[in-house]
Write a protein that holds these residues in place. Structure first.
Motif, PDB file in Angstrom:
ATOM      1  N   THR A  11       7.109   7.108  33.848  1.00 10.72           N
ATOM      2  CA  THR A  11       8.510   7.349  33.474  1.00 10.72           C
ATOM      3  C   THR A  11       9.237   8.181  34.530  1.00 10.72           C
ATOM      4  N   ARG A  15      13.139   8.988  35.153  1.00 15.09           N
ATOM      5  CA  ARG A  15      13.574  10.299  34.633  1.00 15.09           C
ATOM      6  C   ARG A  15      14.127  11.189  35.754  1.00 15.09           C
ATOM      7  N   ASN A  16      13.422  11.226  36.885  1.00 16.29           N
ATOM      8  CA  ASN A  16      13.800  12.158  37.948  1.00 16.29           C
ATOM      9  C   ASN A  16      15.201  11.891  38.509  1.00 16.29           C
ATOM     10  N   LEU A  19      17.846  11.911  35.079  1.00 13.00           N
ATOM     11  CA  LEU A  19      17.947  13.086  34.203  1.00 13.00           C
ATOM     12  C   LEU A  19      17.755  14.416  34.920  1.00 13.00           C
ATOM     13  N   ARG A  20      17.064  14.402  36.060  1.00 16.40           N
ATOM     14  CA  ARG A  20      16.782  15.643  36.784  1.00 16.40           C
ATOM     15  C   ARG A  20      17.070  15.478  38.278  1.00 16.40           C
ATOM     16  N   CYS A  28      10.226  16.694  35.356  1.00 17.00           N
ATOM     17  CA  CYS A  28      10.299  15.510  34.497  1.00 17.00           C
ATOM     18  C   CYS A  28       9.193  15.469  33.452  1.00 17.00           C
ATOM     19  N   ASP A  33       3.953  15.004  26.529  1.00 20.57           N
ATOM     20  CA  ASP A  33       3.994  13.711  27.221  1.00 20.57           C
ATOM     21  C   ASP A  33       2.644  13.003  27.173  1.00 20.57           C
ATOM     22  N   HIS A  40       5.315   5.778  25.357  1.00 21.13           N
ATOM     23  CA  HIS A  40       6.281   5.631  26.442  1.00 21.13           C
ATOM     24  C   HIS A  40       6.509   4.145  26.679  1.00 21.13           C
ATOM     25  N   ARG A  72      12.814  11.217  23.758  1.00 21.79           N
ATOM     26  CA  ARG A  72      13.174  12.008  24.948  1.00 21.79           C
ATOM     27  C   ARG A  72      13.142  11.134  26.181  1.00 21.79           C
ATOM     28  N   GLY A  73      13.781  11.623  27.227  1.00 19.26           N
ATOM     29  CA  GLY A  73      13.699  10.962  28.526  1.00 19.26           C
ATOM     30  C   GLY A  73      14.236   9.551  28.521  1.00 19.26           C
ATOM     31  N   ALA A  75      16.436   6.925  29.789  1.00 13.57           N
ATOM     32  CA  ALA A  75      17.174   6.823  31.048  1.00 13.57           C
ATOM     33  C   ALA A  75      17.052   5.425  31.654  1.00 13.57           C
TER      34      ALA A  75
END
Length: 147
Positions: A11, A15-16, A19-20, A28, A33, A40, A72-73, A75
């Motif tokens: 992910t 995610r990176n 989201l980040r 991330c 997790d 996932h 969560r996460g 994206a």
């Protein structure tokens, strides 16, 4: 395009940057997790994961009597956004968790900019907005899974 089960580490490639952005890849990694009950999902296109979503076994403080999982996460890579991939992932995770029969509630902390997106998928607001330092204003949302 296919939706498939992936690992937490898989992910991070979505995610990176989404989201980040500009943060280390380690940012991330979410609590639980790698828990055995975590799930996932990723959308794969031409061998590349382009959208992701994670469901983690965390109870919701607002519904302590409900067996729940936290989304969560969620994206999608920028060039694939606004094509319904996030919605497809949420519908798929709901189907998969509904089959487990024990999960009664899904919840998430939505960025304010995504609140309408989740509302359109049947998620309801609970509580007040709050700030996640370094990320922004969020709103808790939930959906009860019906059997």
């Amino acid at each position: 395009m296919t939706i498939k089960k992936i690992t937490a580490n898989e992910t991070f490639t979505v995610r990176n940057p989404v989201l980040r952005p500009g943060r280390p890849i380690e940012s991330c990694c979410f609590e639980l997790d790698n828990h055995p009950s975590s799930l996932h999902l990723g959308v794969e296109f031409n061998g590349e994961i382009i959208a992701v979503l994670s469901a983690l076994p965390l109870e919701c403080d607002d519904f302590p009597d409900q067996i729940s999982m936290r989304l969560r996460g969620i994206a999608t890579l920028p060039k694939f956004q606004k094509k319904g991939l996030g919605s497809q992932l949420i519908v798929e995770i709901e189907k998969r968790l509904l089959k487990l029969k024990k999960i009664k509630l899904l919840w998430l902390n939505a960025r304010i900019s995504a609140k309408t997106f989740y509302h359109n998928l049947g998620y309801k607001v609970v509580g007040k907005t709050f700030n996640v330092p370094g990320i922004g204003i969020h709103q808790r949302m939930y959906k009860k899974l019906l059997k």
